[in-house]
Design an enzyme around this catalytic site. Sequence first.
Site, PDB file in Angstrom:
ATOM      1  N   GLY A  41      -2.849 -12.587 -28.349  1.00  0.00           N
ATOM      2  CA  GLY A  41      -1.595 -11.295 -28.081  1.00  0.00           C
ATOM      3  C   GLY A  41      -0.165 -11.777 -28.876  1.00  0.00           C
ATOM      4  N   GLY A  91       0.779 -11.327 -31.354  1.00  0.00           N
ATOM      5  CA  GLY A  91       1.268 -10.434 -32.494  1.00  0.00           C
ATOM      6  C   GLY A  91       0.924 -10.597 -33.841  1.00  0.00           C
ATOM      7  CB  SER A  92      -2.389 -11.100 -35.468  1.00  0.00           C
ATOM      8  OG  SER A  92      -3.078 -10.362 -34.653  1.00  0.00           O
ATOM      9  CB  ALA A  99       2.813 -11.776 -37.845  1.00  0.00           C
ATOM     10  CG  ASP A 121       5.224  -6.315 -31.962  1.00  0.00           C
ATOM     11  OD1 ASP A 121       6.463  -5.641 -32.281  1.00  0.00           O
ATOM     12  OD2 ASP A 121       4.231  -5.945 -31.641  1.00  0.00           O
TER      13      ASP A 121
END
Length: 323
Positions: free
Chosen positions: A108, A110-111, A114, A155
């Site tokens: 979790g 925030g892939s 990103a 994010d």
Amino acid sequence: MERVEVSAPGKLMLFGEHAVVYGRPCIVTAVDHRMRVAVEIADGDNLELYAPDVDVVGYVERMNNLGGKEAPKGTRFVSVAVRNFFNSFGIKSGLKIETRSDFSSEFGFGSSSAVTVGVIKALSEVFEKPLDNKKIFNLSYNTILDVQGVGSGFDVAAAIWGGTIYFVTGGKKIEPLAVSELPLVVGYTGVKADTPTLVRQVANFYEENKGLVGKIFDSVGDITKESRKALLKGDYKRLGKLMDENQVLLEKLRIGSPELSNLILAARKGGAYGAKLSGAGGGDCMIAFVPKDSAKLVEKTIEEKGGKIINVRTGARGVRLED
Ligand code: MEV
């Protein structure tokens, strides 16, 4: 330039999750686990994608059919980011894109945001279309909304600006906070949470009881504003108390879980100033503010309850070009 590589950091939500979807502020910090994205111009009009972290190797999509529903889940943020970037600049080209992450998409961290930010930034470099942070934010945030329909964009801001940020829904306010590295312990529950599902669950609860849930959001917003002040003073003891209060409200939103509660209680027992879940809830990670000399004990008590300690450094640098 025919090929560029960029990297963007993952994030941890410190205060204000869910309420931020409804116009309240939140505080997020970027962490030193990065997503790497390499973009190369190719002949033809295909997008060839390598994302071994999500088991995608050599997946090919036609440029005129990017982001179709039949594409593997792990590729959609990349292909929709390419589509949105190409549409806004009227570009047509073949591409080869590789993504590689320092962290598991399970945490979790925030892939998705990103990788989206990484693709937009890399495309702006490779096609020599300079974009300021706010423009990268708008293109990336629209991509997230196109793919998953919901999200505040906090994010995305963390991946772009890095550091520790006070953020209001949709980027209405993005205020970098001048704070040093934070004394945080992070414990992973081992349970993967699905953010869009949890956001919809809270939305249903809000529909059922706007009065009550609206008041919870207001209180979360007040805690976040207080936390901003405490962060700027470096008052970690106060921040711990505010985390505990934020956690009570998150449980009232019904997004706690037995695994999260176990680890949060363990952290407090080990001497943390305070602890809470971080992110959508239902699983993923918990975080605790700790006195420096108690960090090891807090980590041990979390591990004894089945948590996995994830070592992170907060306030990492935002998206950047790699050599
Ligand atoms: C998820 O990490 C945080 C939420 O507030 C969703 C969002 O802000 O996009 C639940």
